[in-house]
Design an enzyme around this catalytic site. Structure first.
Site, PDB file in Angstrom:
ATOM      1  N   HIS A 174       0.821  -1.097   0.080  1.00 34.87           N
ATOM      2  CA  HIS A 174       0.196   0.027   0.096  1.00 34.87           C
ATOM      3  C   HIS A 174       0.892   1.045   0.069  1.00 34.87           C
ATOM      4  O   HIS A 174       0.519   2.275  -0.325  1.00 34.87           O
ATOM      5  CB  HIS A 174      -1.001   0.020   1.079  1.00 34.87           C
ATOM      6  CG  HIS A 174      -0.607   0.164   2.481  1.00 34.87           C
ATOM      7  ND1 HIS A 174      -0.290  -0.919   3.334  1.00 34.87           N
ATOM      8  CD2 HIS A 174      -0.300   1.467   3.147  1.00 34.87           C
ATOM      9  CE1 HIS A 174       0.126  -0.218   4.436  1.00 34.87           C
ATOM     10  NE2 HIS A 174       0.272   1.238   4.375  1.00 34.87           N
ATOM     11  N   ASP A 210       1.525  -7.625   2.241  1.00 36.77           N
ATOM     12  CA  ASP A 210       1.385  -6.109   1.950  1.00 36.77           C
ATOM     13  C   ASP A 210       2.841  -5.554   1.887  1.00 36.77           C
ATOM     14  O   ASP A 210       3.515  -4.989   2.528  1.00 36.77           O
ATOM     15  CB  ASP A 210       0.924  -5.425   3.222  1.00 36.77           C
ATOM     16  CG  ASP A 210       0.384  -4.152   2.970  1.00 36.77           C
ATOM     17  OD1 ASP A 210       0.901  -3.411   1.835  1.00 36.77           O
ATOM     18  OD2 ASP A 210      -0.710  -3.584   3.437  1.00 36.77           O
ATOM     19  N   SER A 228       4.293   2.177   8.214  1.00 35.39           N
ATOM     20  CA  SER A 228       3.811   1.104   7.142  1.00 35.39           C
ATOM     21  C   SER A 228       5.407   0.968   6.466  1.00 35.39           C
ATOM     22  O   SER A 228       5.744   1.961   6.255  1.00 35.39           O
ATOM     23  CB  SER A 228       2.769   1.674   6.381  1.00 35.39           C
ATOM     24  OG  SER A 228       1.560   1.372   6.927  1.00 35.39           O
TER      25      SER A 228
HETATM   26  N1  ARG Z   1      -4.401   0.357   7.387  1.00 26.90           N
HETATM   27  C1  ARG Z   1      -3.389   0.319   6.958  1.00 26.90           C
HETATM   28  C2  ARG Z   1      -2.581   1.694   7.075  1.00 26.90           C
HETATM   29  O1  ARG Z   1      -2.938   2.815   7.943  1.00 26.90           O
HETATM   30  C3  ARG Z   1      -3.233  -0.052   5.482  1.00 26.90           C
HETATM   31  C4  ARG Z   1      -3.905   0.955   4.578  1.00 26.90           C
HETATM   32  C5  ARG Z   1      -4.000   0.521   3.044  1.00 26.90           C
HETATM   33  N2  ARG Z   1      -4.864  -0.717   2.865  1.00 26.90           N
HETATM   34  C6  ARG Z   1      -6.175  -0.506   2.457  1.00 26.90           C
HETATM   35  N3  ARG Z   1      -6.725  -1.365   2.296  1.00 26.90           N
HETATM   36  N4  ARG Z   1      -6.711   0.794   2.419  1.00 26.90           N
HETATM   37  O2  ARG Z   1      -1.931   2.410   6.126  1.00 26.90           O
HETATM   38  N1  GLU Z   2      -0.937   1.263   7.633  1.00 27.19           N
HETATM   39  C1  GLU Z   2      -0.458   2.280   8.341  1.00 27.19           C
HETATM   40  C2  GLU Z   2       0.646   3.067   7.369  1.00 27.19           C
HETATM   41  O1  GLU Z   2       0.340   3.262   6.282  1.00 27.19           O
HETATM   42  C3  GLU Z   2       0.354   1.486   9.409  1.00 27.19           C
HETATM   43  C4  GLU Z   2      -0.764   1.359  10.358  1.00 27.19           C
HETATM   44  C5  GLU Z   2      -0.896   2.401  11.590  1.00 27.19           C
HETATM   45  O2  GLU Z   2      -1.421   3.213  11.423  1.00 27.19           O
HETATM   46  O3  GLU Z   2      -0.330   1.775  12.488  1.00 27.19           O
HETATM   47  O4  GLU Z   2       1.723   3.567   7.973  1.00 27.19           O
END
Ligand code: ARG
Ligand code: GLU
Length: 718
Positions: free
Chosen positions: A85, A221, A653
């Site tokens: 991502h 990921d 991330s």
């Molecule tokens: N929750 C994760 C973060 O904050 C992954 C985000 C990307 N993935 C998604 N399905 N939108 O970045």
């Molecule tokens: N998916 C998050 C990012 O893009 C990390 C997850 C979080 O927020 O801890 O940095």
């Protein structure tokens, strides 16, 4: 006696709330603050091995990727692993309906196939320095806030300038603890970053938005990029002559796996946390701001997803936008639930009450700090109102692409006026930049029309007439508050959402400028921006500065009272270390989660024909033949992801997750649903980071993608 008692109770609350695992620590201070505790928890390294200015250390392999993510260097040829991502916009950028890398994945089979991605940068920290004294030089308590501010800013400018002089480094100073401390960061920014590989979305994003922010997790990921430098190993603009970057440290990769309870360490660039907020702030976030933003985003997302499902071109155009909007939509939802469940406001209130007692019992403390809570309460009662306006601006009005896009043209119109008066010679250059904007690649007019209508109707319902920009308000009134009527009028009379017309305008801007400046969408968007710039943002920023000043005092008081407690600064996109252990959790009564998942779970989750849960047939074959080789777990299964108790946030991330010896065991990519409130309050029983097991990454590269040659560059430890 009474003071002592309250202090004792207070320190109990503090020790209960701040326990091992919580904290994002400054790598340059590990030696004096954390190393003993880290070793007690299993770490086998010295602080110098983690961070050193003079010798190569782990920090030299930690990269801030694309501004908002982290990556780790895993080969002596600048090869990096980050999240899928995090590479998503690059992958989307290179994708077309014919060469759909999002759907099919991408693998360069040799260096000549690696593709340069414009505007993607990789930043490595050279050194970090405490510059608090220099920044605050000349700042005395009797000065006004404005004067203090201007002295501080001037000092910072000077420090930054001196630290860069005569070098190719860049540098910046950031405040910590709301300005109680300042640190200088000297960095190298690499501008030639090339895409090397990415799994198909069905693997990298398996589970999609449904699984996002949730455990158990089953997506790989990750994506792979490479830093290129000039012949002297220095940052350079893209060139065919650039060569792979030679890093000062390469992260070794462990194939040994881990057990529950093992030491883990995350090294990366967490973006923003607000752990020291008052109960007033947390209440505002939990009961007003989060719910409003969630409900507005939900409407926008529903419209996008409906159109994306119907049409492949729209799906590709909106993939990145959708993921971005959906991500924080869900995060805020989890956050408000988590704060409620943890009773965050009551906990903060209790702490504040007892803290105030301690302050008031001591005349000196009282003199300095007694106003903190009354002041914060008063500030938030005003700030709340403006915050809501700002939420409506960002999540409603500027959620309309045509508004958000056309408003940018005010700069160009102004430049032209200056040019006509002979006041500038940068107009032509600016015009060229507008020609390159590329807005239409990711735009679909009919989708935007639906969003506009929905957003305007929310705005009309939610914002009373007196709080609206006058131009917009009179327009709304003239149209009987009918969002559809307004939208129809705007989109049938605008030229800004039409690619051919925009090109026509840009090709002879001087001729058409007058006409386009009266375009209804531009006109409204520009009036909105001006209104906010004049009547909302100045007061909003003023309030924020006042809040920061009070928070600064609040932290100063806390550090004065709890002399033995170790405080960590809120995340601010600078390099941090978080440590904890491989750790499972119990999300709710009667349910226990295991600390890791396996390939078996992917097959369990499969839904044939579903966009989020379909499994590529090649992966199914690999599952059937159980040909996991050296990537298998002790139980014979193929590990996919695991949970740990490292305190992380957005920006982490792609961060490397290390074992006690500094070997890579995984790549951080998410947090659990029950723990998303950890940006505001960390609950050690519920907060977990979610990590992609590096053995699954290697398995996908090697056995699924057939790009095993990349592993030859890596340092694998058995
Ligand atoms: N929750 C994760 C973060 O904050 C992954 C985000 C990307 N993935 C998604 N399905 N939108 O970045
Ligand atoms: N998916 C998050 C990012 O893009 C990390 C997850 C979080 O927020 O801890 O940095």
């Amino acid at each position: 006696m009474k003071t002592k008692n309250t202090l004792f109770i207070l320190s109990l609350i503090i020790t209960i709330s701040i326990r091992a695992d919580e904290g994002m620590w400054l790598p340059q201070l590990l030696n004096s603050m954390n190393i003993k505790d880290m070793k007690k928890n299993g770490l086998k390294l010295t602080a110098e091995q983690i961070y050193s200015v003079n010798k190569s250390s782990m920090k030299d392999a930690i990269v801030q990727f694309g501004g908002g993510c982290t990556a780790e260097i895993v080969s002596n040829q600048g090869l990096m692993i980050t999240n899928h991502h995090c590479g998503y916009s690059a992958i989307a950028y290179h994708s077309t309906v014919q060469k759909d890398y999002l759907t099919n994945g991408f693998w360069a089979m040799n260096k000549s196939e690696e593709v340069y991605t414009p505007n993607l940068v990789a930043t490595i920290i050279n050194r970090i320095e405490d510059v608090t004294a220099k920044v605050l030089k000349g700042v005395t308590p009797t000065l006004t806030e404005i004067k203090k501010d201007s002295i501080t800013k001037a000092n910072i400018k000077q420090i930054e300038k001196e630290s860069m002089a005569g070098t190719h480094y860049e540098s910046f100073v950031r405040p910590f603890f709301y300005g109680n401390e300042y640190y200088l960061f000297v960095v190298e920014t690499f501008k030639d970053v090339r895409m090397v590989g990415a799994p198909p979305s069905a693997i990298g994003k398996f589970g999609g938005e449904t699984d996002n922010w949730m455990w158990p997790r089953h997506n790989a990921d990750f994506s792979v990029f490479r830093i290129y430098a000039n012949k002297d190993n220095k940052p350079a603009e893209y060139s065919q002559d650039n060569v792979p970057y030679t890093p000062k440290h390469v992260v070794p990769i462990s194939l040994k796996g881990y057990n529950e309870g093992d030491f883990t360490m995350v090294y990366g660039f967490p973006g923003r946390t607000q752990e020291y907020l008052s109960s007033f702030a947390v209440d505002m976030i939990m009961t007003e701001s989060d719910p409003l933003k969630v409900s507005l985003r939900e409407k926008r997302l529903n419209i996008m997803s409906e159109d994306m499902r119907k049409n492949d071109t729209i799906r590709l155009a909106y993939a990145n936008k959708y993921a971005g909007v959906a991500n924080y939509y869900k995060k805020w939802m989890g956050e408000m639930l988590g704060l409620k469940k943890y009773d965050a406001v009551t906990k903060k209130q209790l702490f504040e009450k007892q803290f105030a007692n301690v302050i008031n019992a001591d005349p000196i403390m009282k003199g300095k700090y007694e106003n903190i809570f009354p002041q914060l309460q008063k500030l938030y009662s005003d700030y709340k109102i403006l915050n809501k306006q700002v939420d409506y601006y960002n999540e409603c009005l500027m959620a309309i692409d045509a508004f958000n896009y056309s408003r940018n043209y005010s700069t160009l119109f102004n430049e032209l006026k200056k040019k006509q008066k002979g006041l500038t010679n940068t107009f032509d250059k600016t015009l060229e930049e507008y020609k390159k904007l590329g807005f239409f690649k990711n735009y679909n007019k009919t989708t935007d029309i639906k969003i506009c209508e929905a957003m305007l109707s929310e705005y009309i319902k939610g914002v009373p007439s007196g709080n609206r920009p006058i131009v917009l308000d009179s327009f709304i009134i003239a149209n009987n508050s009918d969002a559809k009527k307004i939208t129809d009028f705007l989109y049938s009379n605008t030229s800004f959402v039409d690619k051919a017309k925009t090109e026509l305008m840009l090709n002879d801007f001087e001729k058409y400028a007058n006409l386009y400046e009266r375009d209804p969408i531009y006109y409204i968007a520009n009036a909105i921006v001006k209104h906010y710039a004049a009547s909302v943002f100045p007061q909003f920023q003023y309030d924020e500065r006042e809040i920061t000043e009070t928070q600064k005092l609040y932290l100063q008081a806390q550090r004065e009272i709890f002399k033995d407690k170790k405080f960590y600064p809120d995340a601010n996109s600078t390099l941090r270390v978080a440590y904890g252990k491989v750790n499972s959790y119990k999300p709710k009564d009667g349910v226990e989660y295991k600390h890791y998942t396996t390939l078996d779970g992917i097959l369990e989750k499969e839904i044939v024909g579903d966009e989020e849960f379909s499994v590529p047939s090649k992966l199914k074959e690999l599952f059937k033949s159980k040909d996991y080789g050296r990537y298998a777990n002790k139980d014979g299964k193929l590990p996919v992801a695991f949970t740990a108790s490292n305190h992380t946030t957005g920006g982490n991330s792609g961060s490397p997750v290390f074992n006690s010896k500094g070997e890579l065991i995984g790549t951080n990519f998410d947090r659990n649903w029950e723990g998303t409130m950890s940006d505001i309050m960390y609950n050690p029983n519920q907060c977990r980071n979610i990590v992609l097991d590096v053995r699954y990454t290697l398995f996908i590269i090697d056995k699924f993608a057939g790009a095993g040659y990349l592993l030859n560059e890596m340092k694998l430890v058995k």
